[in-house]
Design a protein around this motif. Structure first.
Motif, mmCIF file in Angstrom:
data_model
loop_
_atom_site.group_PDB
_atom_site.id
_atom_site.type_symbol
_atom_site.label_atom_id
_atom_site.label_comp_id
_atom_site.label_asym_id
_atom_site.label_seq_id
_atom_site.Cartn_x
_atom_site.Cartn_y
_atom_site.Cartn_z
ATOM 1 N N ASP A 105 0.835 -1.203 0.000
ATOM 2 C CA ASP A 105 0.000 0.000 0.000
ATOM 3 C C ASP A 105 0.865 1.246 0.000
ATOM 4 N N ILE A 106 0.180 2.379 -0.090
ATOM 5 C CA ILE A 106 0.862 3.631 -0.396
ATOM 6 C C ILE A 106 1.366 4.350 0.868
ATOM 7 N N HIS A 107 1.157 3.712 2.042
ATOM 8 C CA HIS A 107 1.464 4.414 3.298
ATOM 9 C C HIS A 107 2.902 4.904 3.426
ATOM 10 N N TRP A 108 3.872 4.107 3.009
ATOM 11 C CA TRP A 108 5.265 4.517 3.209
ATOM 12 C C TRP A 108 5.796 5.374 2.080
ATOM 13 N N VAL A 109 4.895 5.714 1.124
ATOM 14 C CA VAL A 109 5.302 6.568 0.025
ATOM 15 C C VAL A 109 5.456 8.010 0.497
ATOM 16 N N SER A 110 4.738 8.364 1.561
ATOM 17 C CA SER A 110 4.885 9.729 2.051
ATOM 18 C C SER A 110 5.209 9.747 3.540
ATOM 19 N N ALA A 111 5.903 10.782 3.932
ATOM 20 C CA ALA A 111 6.282 10.988 5.333
ATOM 21 C C ALA A 111 5.368 12.081 5.904
ATOM 22 N N PRO A 112 5.250 12.245 7.223
ATOM 23 C CA PRO A 112 5.872 11.380 8.222
ATOM 24 C C PRO A 112 5.151 10.038 8.385
ATOM 25 N N LEU A 113 5.934 9.028 8.778
ATOM 26 C CA LEU A 113 5.358 7.732 9.113
ATOM 27 C C LEU A 113 4.626 7.859 10.457
ATOM 28 N N GLY A 114 4.032 6.764 10.887
ATOM 29 C CA GLY A 114 3.404 6.809 12.215
ATOM 30 C C GLY A 114 1.896 6.871 12.185
ATOM 31 N N THR A 115 1.293 6.549 11.023
ATOM 32 C CA THR A 115 -0.158 6.660 10.921
ATOM 33 C C THR A 115 -0.874 5.321 11.110
ATOM 34 N N PHE A 116 -0.105 4.232 11.209
ATOM 35 C CA PHE A 116 -0.755 2.916 11.227
ATOM 36 C C PHE A 116 -1.575 2.599 12.459
ATOM 37 N N VAL A 117 -1.111 3.101 13.618
ATOM 38 C CA VAL A 117 -1.776 2.702 14.863
ATOM 39 C C VAL A 117 -3.258 3.066 14.863
ATOM 40 N N GLY A 118 -3.608 4.115 14.107
ATOM 41 C CA GLY A 118 -5.010 4.537 14.061
ATOM 42 C C GLY A 118 -5.959 3.406 13.681
ATOM 43 N N TYR A 119 -5.489 2.505 12.815
ATOM 44 C CA TYR A 119 -6.361 1.410 12.370
ATOM 45 C C TYR A 119 -6.751 0.488 13.524
ATOM 46 N N THR A 120 -5.767 0.151 14.355
ATOM 47 C CA THR A 120 -6.101 -0.732 15.476
ATOM 48 C C THR A 120 -6.841 0.019 16.577
ATOM 49 N N LEU A 121 -6.433 1.269 16.831
ATOM 50 C CA LEU A 121 -7.183 2.059 17.811
ATOM 51 C C LEU A 121 -8.652 2.114 17.406
ATOM 52 N N GLY A 122 -8.897 2.281 16.116
ATOM 53 C CA GLY A 122 -10.273 2.330 15.630
ATOM 54 C C GLY A 122 -11.041 1.062 15.957
ATOM 55 N N ASN A 123 -10.416 -0.092 15.749
ATOM 56 C CA ASN A 123 -11.085 -1.355 16.081
ATOM 57 C C ASN A 123 -11.410 -1.428 17.569
ATOM 58 N N LEU A 124 -10.433 -1.040 18.392
ATOM 59 C CA LEU A 124 -10.645 -1.124 19.837
ATOM 60 C C LEU A 124 -11.781 -0.207 20.277
ATOM 61 N N ILE A 125 -11.732 1.047 19.816
ATOM 62 C CA ILE A 125 -12.755 2.018 20.231
ATOM 63 C C ILE A 125 -14.137 1.576 19.725
ATOM 64 N N SER A 126 -14.186 1.032 18.508
ATOM 65 C CA SER A 126 -15.498 0.642 17.964
ATOM 66 C C SER A 126 -16.164 -0.407 18.861
ATOM 67 N N ALA A 127 -15.374 -1.365 19.371
ATOM 68 C CA ALA A 127 -15.959 -2.399 20.243
ATOM 69 C C ALA A 127 -16.401 -1.802 21.573
#
Ligand code: ZN
Length: 479
Positions: free
Chosen positions: A382-404
């Motif tokens: 995927d295109i995530h590491w094509v642009s900086a700054p890195l560090g955006t991935f955790v949002g995906y798991t936080l989203g799962n946790l908060i949704s539950a």
């Protein structure tokens, strides 16, 4: 302009559009970091005079101050470098995918790591550079805290996955690979998200290569989708996901419009809304009891041998796979964990860009038990590491946790949510999310918002309980 770029812009317009966006981005940055704005903020703060922390006025100033300080810390030259590096990396990412050759993309990732480190240094941090990057996207969270959450998930999910895999033949999902007319898939998806509560008077659906949602204001929140001939790469679930994002933005009150408080609290909180509708609602049994007849009417031949139950099961088969965005609910967080660990080690200087494919394969084997993929299904997926700054991935798991956590709380407040879903009565759930989450816009940090909405800060307990109950029942296992 972003929306147009991803949907209808002719290929020849890409460079013009990049220039236009850079010019506007430069103006915005200049105006927002001006002396004049600093002075206005100071005089407004003097007038604040003990307004409570959660009032509109205090929140407006607190959030604007945070944005302002973040913007001030980044020198204009670094902002430009970030934009340029992203634009330049994109063709090399495509070429590396085409030729399956990591060395084409590697220097771009090296550059993006350097830029991420520079952003972290400007931002400042207490313990590690990665902290600064997390704090930018998810205010109030730290690397340490995210590591704790992931550790709890790992302890629960890795054995759960092993047990499920021993019973992998309990669920058949071949029905998803049959031939489904794309136009009809779109029609069904439109009908479903309309019923869920996405307001088409203030939105629209278009086609793009990567689905996304974008908000221009409370009266104009658009989504896009992609569609194939199968329903494994599901157009419907992608529409439900994006409409979850869009219903959040449509639900932020008009009062906050054209202030810095308008929009979502963070990418993690935004993802909690999309995953709520996609997974907790859309992949649930009562949802399919309600919607399966609509689908069977649209595809009578393809679904002749199916019922709501078999289709529900087919859509919840657990199977380790290479591509994060296609992952089932059980393995999804392991993909995010893998990306988090690699990113963190890159930014903190423990891993070089050249070593990424090897690190990837090792983690993939450890967490998902899979043999090494090719690069396109691996670190170039995927295109995530094509642009900086890195560090955006955790949002995906936080989203799962908060949704539950939100669903647990909604069940307490609304009673029998499953009965509502089965009856197709989605409005109480949407109204509940409006009151618990949407109405606050950007006023609170992800943790504060979760605490207000559910009575507890972000944690793993709700999600783990949800996953154990759902997949335990589906695979006849108990934990
Ligand atoms: Zn999303």
């Amino acid at each position: 302009m972003d929306w147009d770029q991803e949907t209808y812009l002719p290929p020849g317009g890409v460079e013009d559009r990049a220039n236009q966006l850079a010019t506007l981005g430069g103006f915005t940055h200049q105006m927002f970091t001006s002396e004049r704005l600093a002075g206005l903020l100071e005089s407004a703060e003097r007038e604040l005079d003990g307004a409570p922390q959660d009032s509109f006025e205090a929140s407006l100033l607190r959030v604007t101050r945070r944005d302002h300080e973040q913007a001030l810390r980044l020198p204009a030259a670094l902002v430009e470098d970030l934009a340029r590096a992203g634009a330049e990396a994109r063709p090399d990412w495509l070429a590396a995918r085409e030729q399956k050759d990591w060395s084409i993309f590697q220097p771009r990732l090296e550059r993006n790591v350097e830029l991420s480190q520079a952003v972290a240094d400007c931002h400042g941090f207490e313990v590690s550079r990665y902290d600064a990057l997390i704090e930018r996207g998810e205010p109030g969270l730290s690397t340490r805290r995210v590591e704790e959450l992931f550790e709890q998930l790992k302890q629960a999910v890795v054995p759960m996955l092993a047990a499920i895999q021993e019973r992998s033949d309990r669920i058949q999902d071949g029905v998803l690979d049959r031939n489904y007319d794309p136009a009809r898939q779109i029609q069904v998806s439109l009908a479903v998200i309309k019923e869920l509560g996405y307001d088409f008077h203030r939105g629209r659906l278009d086609i793009s290569q990567h689905p996304f949602s974008v908000a221009f204001g409370p009266g104009d929140v658009r989504i896009t989708t992609r569609v194939k001939r199968n329903v494994r790469d599901s157009c419907l679930f992608s529409c439900i996901h994006e409409s979850g994002h869009a219903m959040y933005d449509q639900g932020v009150p008009r009062d906050l419009d054209r202030t810095p408080l308008w929009g979502g609290a963070s990418s993690g909180v935004h993802e909690s809304q999309s995953r709520f509708w996609e997974n907790l609602v859309g992949r649930s049994r009562p949802f399919w009891r309600h919607f399966f007849p609509l689908l069977r009417d649209a595809f009578p031949a393809q679904l002749a041998d199916q019922d709501a139950e078999s289709f529900y099961r087919a859509n919840n088969r657990v199977r380790p796979s290479y591509i994060r965005v296609d992952a089932d609910e059980v393995t999804y967080n392991l993909h995010v964990l893998l990306r988090f660990e690699i990113e963190r080690d890159l930014v903190e200087g423990r891993l070089g860009a050249a070593e990424v494919p090897e690190a990837w394969n090792e983690l993939l084997a450890r967490y998902l038990g899979l043999p090494p993929p090719d690069l396109v299904s691996g670190p170039l997926q995927d295109i995530h590491w094509v642009s900086a700054p890195l560090g955006t991935f955790v949002g995906y798991t936080l989203g799962n946790l908060i949704s539950a956590q939100l669903m647990d709380r909604a069940r307490l407040d609304l009673g029998d949510v499953d009965a509502l879903l089965e009856a197709g009565d989605f409005s109480p759930l949407l109204a509940w999310l409006r009151a618990a989450v949407h109405q606050h816009g950007r006023m609170f940090t992800p943790d504060e918002l979760t605490l207000r909405a559910t009575g507890a800060g972000i944690g793993t307990e709700s999600w783990i309980r949800y996953a154990r109950a759902k997949f335990g029942e589906l695979y006849d296992l108990s934990w």
